[in-house]
Motif scaffolding. Sequence first.
Motif, short mmCIF file in Angstrom:
data_model
loop_
_atom_site.label_atom_id
_atom_site.label_comp_id
_atom_site.label_asym_id
_atom_site.label_seq_id
_atom_site.Cartn_x
_atom_site.Cartn_y
_atom_site.Cartn_z
N GLN A 221 -10.92 12.31 -1.14
CA GLN A 221 -10.23 11.72 0.01
C GLN A 221 -9.19 12.72 0.50
OE1 GLN A 221 -8.23 8.03 -0.89
NE2 GLN A 221 -7.27 7.96 1.10
N GLY A 222 -8.97 12.73 1.79
CA GLY A 222 -8.00 13.66 2.36
C GLY A 222 -8.50 15.09 2.28
N ASN A 223 -7.65 16.04 2.62
CA ASN A 223 -8.07 17.42 2.50
C ASN A 223 -6.97 18.26 1.89
OD1 ASN A 223 -6.42 17.15 4.64
ND2 ASN A 223 -8.03 17.48 6.17
N VAL B 243 -1.60 22.30 -1.38
CA VAL B 243 -1.16 21.03 -0.81
C VAL B 243 -2.38 20.14 -0.61
CG1 VAL B 243 0.00 19.90 1.11
CG2 VAL B 243 0.72 22.18 0.40
N TRP B 244 -2.30 18.96 -1.19
CA TRP B 244 -3.40 18.01 -1.04
C TRP B 244 -2.87 16.80 -0.30
CZ3 TRP B 244 -5.34 14.42 -5.48
CH2 TRP B 244 -6.44 13.67 -5.02
N ASP B 245 -3.33 16.64 0.90
CA ASP B 245 -2.85 15.56 1.75
C ASP B 245 -3.83 14.40 1.63
OD1 ASP B 245 -1.57 14.15 3.66
OD2 ASP B 245 -1.17 15.90 4.92
N ILE B 246 -3.40 13.32 1.03
CA ILE B 246 -4.33 12.23 0.73
C ILE B 246 -4.29 11.14 1.78
CG2 ILE B 246 -5.00 10.50 -0.97
CD1 ILE B 246 -3.51 12.30 -3.03
N GLY B 247 -3.10 10.78 2.21
CA GLY B 247 -2.98 9.66 3.13
C GLY B 247 -2.83 8.36 2.37
N LYS B 248 -3.55 7.35 2.80
CA LYS B 248 -3.40 6.04 2.19
C LYS B 248 -4.09 5.99 0.83
CE LYS B 248 -2.81 2.52 5.39
NZ LYS B 248 -3.39 1.71 6.44
N LYS C 244 -10.95 2.82 -4.67
CA LYS C 244 -11.58 4.12 -4.86
C LYS C 244 -10.47 5.15 -4.98
CE LYS C 244 -15.06 6.96 -2.54
NZ LYS C 244 -14.16 8.02 -2.13
N LEU C 245 -10.16 5.51 -6.20
CA LEU C 245 -9.01 6.36 -6.42
C LEU C 245 -9.29 7.78 -5.93
CD1 LEU C 245 -7.96 5.18 -9.96
CD2 LEU C 245 -7.15 4.41 -7.75
N PRO C 246 -8.37 8.37 -5.23
CA PRO C 246 -8.58 9.74 -4.74
C PRO C 246 -8.60 10.74 -5.89
CG PRO C 246 -6.36 8.98 -4.24
CD PRO C 246 -7.10 7.80 -4.79
N ASN C 247 -9.44 11.68 -5.76
CA ASN C 247 -9.61 12.66 -6.82
C ASN C 247 -9.78 14.05 -6.22
OD1 ASN C 247 -11.99 14.26 -8.24
ND2 ASN C 247 -10.75 13.25 -9.81
N LEU C 248 -9.21 15.04 -6.87
CA LEU C 248 -9.35 16.42 -6.42
C LEU C 248 -9.79 17.23 -7.62
CD1 LEU C 248 -8.69 18.53 -4.06
CD2 LEU C 248 -6.54 18.87 -5.27
N THR D 66 0.84 -1.20 0.00
CA THR D 66 0.00 0.00 0.00
C THR D 66 0.87 1.25 0.00
OG1 THR D 66 -0.28 -0.69 2.26
CG2 THR D 66 -2.28 -0.37 0.98
N VAL D 67 0.39 2.22 -0.69
CA VAL D 67 1.07 3.51 -0.73
C VAL D 67 0.49 4.38 0.36
CG1 VAL D 67 1.57 5.51 -2.15
CG2 VAL D 67 1.39 3.26 -3.20
N GLU D 68 1.36 4.90 1.21
CA GLU D 68 0.88 5.73 2.32
C GLU D 68 1.41 7.14 2.19
OE1 GLU D 68 1.90 3.87 6.05
OE2 GLU D 68 1.83 1.93 5.05
N ASP D 69 0.93 7.97 3.08
CA ASP D 69 1.38 9.36 3.18
C ASP D 69 1.45 10.06 1.82
OD1 ASP D 69 1.62 8.64 5.73
OD2 ASP D 69 3.78 8.96 5.93
N LEU D 70 0.47 9.78 1.03
CA LEU D 70 0.45 10.38 -0.30
C LEU D 70 0.10 11.86 -0.18
CD1 LEU D 70 0.84 9.31 -3.15
CD2 LEU D 70 -1.62 8.95 -3.28
N LYS D 71 0.87 12.67 -0.90
CA LYS D 71 0.66 14.10 -0.81
C LYS D 71 1.01 14.73 -2.15
CE LYS D 71 2.99 17.16 1.98
NZ LYS D 71 3.60 17.51 3.25
N VAL D 72 0.22 15.67 -2.58
CA VAL D 72 0.50 16.37 -3.83
C VAL D 72 0.70 17.84 -3.53
CG1 VAL D 72 -0.34 16.91 -6.14
CG2 VAL D 72 -0.93 14.72 -5.08
N THR D 73 1.79 18.38 -4.01
CA THR D 73 2.06 19.80 -3.80
C THR D 73 2.15 20.49 -5.16
OG1 THR D 73 3.45 19.06 -2.00
CG2 THR D 73 3.53 21.39 -2.52
#
Lengths: 418, 1091
Positions: A327-329, A340-345, A350-354, A304-311
Amino acid sequence: MIHSLFVINHLGDIFLEKHWKSVISRSVCDYFFEAREKAVDPENVPPVLQTPHHYLISIYRGKLFFLSVIQTEVPPLFVIEFLHRVADTFQDYFGECSESVISDNVVIVYELLEEMLDNGFPLATESNVLKEMIRPPNILRSVVNTLTGGSNVGETLPQGQLSNIPWRRAGVKYTNNEAYFDVTEEIDAIVDKSGTTVSAEIQGVIEACVKLSGMPDLTMSFMNPRLLDDVSFHPCVRFRRWESERVLSFIPPDGNFTLMTYHISSQNLVAIPVYVKQSISFFEAGSCGRLDITIGPKQTMGKTVEDLKVTVHMPKAVLNANLTASQGNYTYDFTTKLLVWDIGKLNPQKLPNLRGSLSMQTGVPNPEENPSLNIDLKIQQLAISGLKVSRLDMYGEMYKPFKGVKYVTKAGKFQVRT
Amino acid sequence: MSTGVSYNDQGGAEAAVEAGQESTPTSSSTGAAFGLFSADFKKNEDLKEMLESNKESLKLEAMKRIVGLIAKGKSASELFPAVVKNVASKNIELKKLVYVYLVRYAEKQQDLALLSISTFQRALKDPNQFIRASALRVLSSIRVPIIVPIMMLAIKEAAADLSPYVRKTSAHAIQKLYSLDPDQKEQLIEVIEKLLKDKSTLVAGSVVMAFEEVCPDRIDLIHKNYRKLCNLLVDVEEWGQVVIISMLTRYARTQFTSPWTEGAEFDENKAFYDSDSEEKKDQTEAKPYIMDPDHRLLLRNTKPLLQSRNTAVVMAVAQLYWHLAPKHEVSIVTKSLVRLLRSHREVQYIVLQNIATMSIQRKGMFEPFIKSFYVRSTDATHIKTLKLEILTNLANEANISTILREFQTYVKSQDKAFAAATIQAIGRCATNISEVTDTCLNGLVLLLSNRDETVVAESIVVIKKLLQTQPTQHGDIIKHMAKLFDNVTVPMARASILWLMGEYCEKVPKIAPDVLRKMAKTFTAEEDIVKLQTVNLAAKLYLTNSKQTKLLTQYILNLGKYDQNYDIRDRTRFIRQLIVPNEKSGALSKYARRILLAPKPAPGLESAFKDRDRYQLGTLSHSLNLKATGYQELPDWPAVAPDQSVRNVEIVEPLRESAPIVGKTKQPKSDKFYSDDEDEKEEEGSDSSGSGSEDSSSSSEESGSESEEESSEDSEKTSSDSGKSSSGSEKSSSESESDQKKKKKTKKAPQKKSKPAGDSDSDENGNGPVGQASSSSSESSSDSESDSESDSPAPKKKTEEKAKPKVAVNSKKEVSLLDLDDFSPAPTNAPKPSVLSQSLLSDLEGLSLSNISSTVQVTTSSFGPLKTYELLHHMTGKGLSAKYHFPRQPCLYQPSMVAVQVILTNSSDHALEEIHIGDQSPASLNIHCFNTIERLEPGASVTVSMGIDFSDSTQAANFQLCTKEDQFSVSIQPAVGELLMASTMTEQDFCKEQGKLQGMNEASATITMATANASRQAINKQVLSVANVGEVPSSQNNFSRFAGQTVSSRALVLVSLELSESSGALLTINTEKSVMASMLLQDLKQAFAQA
């Protein structure tokens, strides 16, 4: 060699100065401030500067500038490497390298600097040797010291400097003998707009925490040492043994240290753990823009991919972002233009989408280039290059140590161009 | 206590409380006044009292606060008297802080500082080495000229200290004293000379640093220590390594000849370096270049440091290779340099600068790593530009398309400075690579419609330059730019367009006058640079198209005449005189056209790093691109190498006259020098047990002393006597020394019969007495020394030749040959790695604490395959014939396979198609087939390689060789010797392994040898022809040893052959595979029996 050292905070105040030869007035720093002004961003200050009588070599670490004054020819990397070593030592001693910590411990800092350089030439830079001479501060000792009038300067004189293995002090004793190794790999990658990998490299490091009594002699061997073709070692590693047998043989320093770093270059095939689907567009008409980012797993080797974050560094014209994250905020800093989009796991089901809209400054031409995305992630229990430690043997001591190896993969400079 | 507020140091409040309690009534009143007058002066008063109190903790507290003041750059000098009293304190921390203070302020308070000196003098005699060292450190850091003599004395004493740590400190003190009083130079050089001889790794770095600071030009001091420094290098601390490497780079540039020979010749000679056949160097031009063994030593010993964690060390090694290594070896540093790019931003900056310089000269080095230089948007601007620079340097026909695609991304960057730099880079690529010029130009033209002004402006400037280099028809682009003209506001870009119009006005005859018309309107509002170009355009148009533009030109010239800027007024005046014909300037105006419209050379678009290579890489000067203070030019290679014997380290150096530099400086004090050297030897004897890694230079010294012991009594007396007496007899002793050495060598190898050889030599040459006789004669009369001196080398050379038939000796400088032993290969045709790994291993053993398991390295055999076997005869194969042989290379496909090369020939009259391998038997057989050959023309032949896993058995591999029409069953039956891989190991390892493989695992036989096979070469040849094994260097002459491994199961196979007196020999084979052993034994027996 190194003549003087000035430590300068981000406001441009010199809060520490140390001279190893005759005193140089701090006005020499004015040339530096001038360059600092010109560069706008502190990262952009050229590391080597020239003034009429001196040369200034500086590094920028933790919002501090370490500025050294040089009078004659010297390899600039020599100075830079030393300054980083100073910063590392502070970090090691005080847990962080910041203005407040340095000001609070100014005496220890001074004692350290005194030992690290003699007449501008490095004397003792090995953390073990320094710790024998000057004890790092801790609360208990400072309480005891105030009560008893004791000091944090070692009573015994350091023996480490004299031995063949200056990195290890003699007579180490532990009740629990343990040796832990962290294999950390960082992926540096540039991924194209279309999702193809432009370049990808792996930067690996093996950090060790060794708490073993006596003089243990360790041998670490790998399942697939062929992966490692570009390596650098802690001085304790016997290089010839590596050359001939591809095993790491060493007498470890006591405590935490970096055993080796390795580099797997872009010529090899590097697995990219995630893919990113993005569309960012700016419209001329309504002075607004649209953003849509989706992240999914690619080559994660079943982990699993954790601590996913997009800057995202937004262009200057972007005033605000009105987005929804599945997912995340997310946060958008208006002043630094940092989204900064902090996704987490990462959930593969269910793929996270922003997605959402960006409001733009009116009257300003639209930015030409879309901002690139920087990805942060972490995968536990996996070294993405496939490196594995096969065994760790200890010679020279009788007891049975407790051993452990941990693998982590992180994103280093992972950039997605849009 | 309100006073606490004014203290901002930690613990200040507490201290004040204590101070309040402890102090006398007066002090408490000052304390009370604190709240009112919080001036520094008051605060310092308080500190003074604390320092003068009896309580240690108070003093310490005060000192801590004083150090805090110093750190902030505030003055605390008025406290000097109070502080200096505590210099003798028992509390170590207090003492250290006082030292800090003292070093900081002694310069200002010289008289008071003297009070502390006696304390240090006492401490210099302390039994504890750390106290001695720290006393010397502080004493030498006090910059008070009066104490120079005391410092000098202390340094001299410390340099002879037993503790290497104290000696290291004295090396540091040398630099301090030198900067305080440069007049002491001569004396300091003496100390440096002495410390350079030090064997401790602790001292080496510091003393070389002192050498670099005090007397970098005294290269002669290095000669004797060169090999020692090279060998110690790996164990020196990292900072010392940097200094030593950069010093040795300079040294090597003065002492060795250039390894960079002219192109083609150089490639031919490649084999020479690899085979490590370090023969004697010949100076004639025609002879191929052969690297000095010392040069090689330096390169070899610095290479492992590329793996250092210290970036400065890696860079130092990289520059050493760049400046010293043969061109084809430089590229080994590439990978390490690229690795450094992951380091801190500042490190990246410096490394990229150096790579930029390197990549101009050697594209190939970094080309494979081109992706590592791709720019990230998060990089700092100066890093981005440097990467861009490198990418541009690396661009060639093959990769330009990828690079241009990258550049396209960069052009859009938000960092506009970087985007502009990218456009320039595109321009450079376009000029350098003609294939893409048009593509680049088109791309740049597209950029002209960019919204960003800087991008457009930069594009115009670059297009202008490109058009100039391509004076063909580019009218379209110029027209396009003319259209853009109204929208472009950046002056430089406008000026560039105007210049282009003027230059190519004949190509755009209709547009140019129109542009001029527009410019006439806006002339007064333009920037100076645009105005100048307008004038220029007007003049050119006037010359080519005066009908249309005469009035316009006059109008513009009139405007220019009254411009505010004097440059423009000047230019206008000049142009007017030039183009408008009048009485005065008749002669010149005739040529106006030729002056203004002369074909102009295109501006070169060159790298900013073009000229940086004049500085040594990795230096500050290189980084700044200007000569920094104290920069030392890297000398050019000498045309003829200076005498290399100067580096020979012996107890007594032979033939010093041949070294002019050394001779000059050392002659007067040679006596002292020798006695030093003797001491050195003794010291070293005791050291060697302690320090782990023993270097070759010291071992050669040891062997020297050994030989002394071995030699007869009187010669020993000779040498020891002469060592102390005049230099004349020393020389003779040096010869006797070398004679002894020679004898020792012959002793080691008894077969060589030293005496007869020596005799016959002297007969041949007709030269005087040799050996024992010469030494005794020179002892009795030192006058005869001049004769024997010139004679003795020749016989020596002869014995050398006898001992080592492979080492060709051809010049007069063979004196140094004695010392080349360490580096020259063993006189066998064993592959080079065996020699190398042996020395590595011995080094390794010295270093490690634990027992290291033996190293067995698999090598490729140096023995080429000779036997070719028939696989398929052309008669049975209907025209297809096949032969195979074993190339004895490790198999590429799988390590457990034996590589087989098959040569397929078509001897029929029609083409054969689809040649491939069909069914195999036994089925378990693992064969890596070659790819199907589609077509083999008549008469053609093709070589293909396959891999077969024989599983260490000689069972034949059967398979079918198929063509489109037919199938032929063939089989490959391997000889047992081909199932092995050569491996190298040391003699000790061999014996150890042999010990493990006794009994069942041993097969031996006494064999009779054909007389032709008795020599060592012949034995090697025979064994290697039978089996793929590697020779193990052997110290015993009648023993030959070979080692190999079975390909499939990696079982060791050890072959040893002991020659007995008669023509017989005992052949022993040890291996777990007993079947193989007997088969191999049989094969070998046969081979030796054949003549």
